[in-house]
Design a protein around this motif. Structure first.
Motif, PDB file in Angstrom:
ATOM      1  N   SER A  12      39.548  35.940  45.488  1.00  0.00           N
ATOM      2  CA  SER A  12      40.704  36.429  44.736  1.00  0.00           C
ATOM      3  C   SER A  12      40.575  37.933  44.517  1.00  0.00           C
ATOM      4  CB  SER A  12      40.831  35.707  43.398  1.00  0.00           C
ATOM      5  OG  SER A  12      39.721  36.003  42.573  1.00  0.00           O
ATOM      6  N   ARG A  33      32.901  31.098  45.481  1.00  0.00           N
ATOM      7  CA  ARG A  33      33.912  31.821  44.711  1.00  0.00           C
ATOM      8  C   ARG A  33      33.555  33.302  44.689  1.00  0.00           C
ATOM      9  NH1 ARG A  33      35.330  30.783  38.341  1.00  0.00           N
ATOM     10  NH2 ARG A  33      36.893  32.430  38.163  1.00  0.00           N
ATOM     11  N   GLU A  85      35.323  37.030  43.423  1.00  0.00           N
ATOM     12  CA  GLU A  85      36.411  37.701  42.714  1.00  0.00           C
ATOM     13  C   GLU A  85      36.243  39.205  42.863  1.00  0.00           C
ATOM     14  OE1 GLU A  85      36.803  38.178  38.191  1.00  0.00           O
ATOM     15  OE2 GLU A  85      38.100  36.471  38.684  1.00  0.00           O
TER      16      GLU A  85
END
Length: 170
Positions: free
Chosen positions: A24, A60, A62
């Protein structure tokens, strides 16, 4: 190139290459110009390391950014196992020996690229339990009509001018 565009390009490329990863981006519309080749090299290596060195089924990552007085700050945070202390110590020490050395050239390359961007590289634990890599870069002054070239800048420690590396093939 504008920093948000470089980040977006790297994110797209790595998301396609690693579809199982969750990457993200939260970078506001910054008007910070950087050497696209150097910035892309550094970010791609940091983000790819965060993905490939993570044993989770869906790593994940970010990416956040903000403007600073002299350029921008980009933080790449992950939920992986973290960078081994021995690897970080070698980079901080700026030297290697037969007994204390990095396992690859990746971190050295990232540090070199960030330094060429007039910035600094640092590491800390991320809020997700992995590593947060902070890249602080200074804005590059682009020469008119030559979008891939940059002007020399004064080195903060020596005051001498230096030319950032750039790819002459593009």
């Amino acid at each position: 190139a504008e920093l948000p565009a470089v980040v977006s390009e790297v994110k797209t490329e790595l998301s396609e290459g690693y579809p199982g990863a969750s990457v993200s981006v939260d970078i506001p519309e910054l008007s910070v110009a950087v050497d696209a080749d150097l910035c892309q090299f550094a970010l791609q290596n940091v983000i790819e390391n965060a993905i490939v060195h993570n044993d989770a089924e869906s790593p994940r990552v970010e990416i956040t950014g903000s403007e600073t007085e002299t350029g921008a700050r980009v933080v790449v945070a992950d939920d992986g196992p973290g960078v081994p202390e021995a690897e970080l110590a070698v980079i901080d020490r700026r030297s290697e020996s037969q007994l204390s050395h990095a396992s690859s050239l990746g971190l050295w390359g990232i540090k070199w690229a960030v330094q060429q961007l007039g910035g600094e590289l640092s590491f800390r634990e991320s809020e997700y339990g992995g590593t947060a890599v902070k890249l602080e870069v200074t804005e590059q002054l682009l020469i008119q009509n030559q979008p891939n070239s940059v002007t020399p800048r004064k080195e903060p420690t020596t005051g001498m001018a230096s030319w950032p590396w750039r790819n002459h093939d593009s």
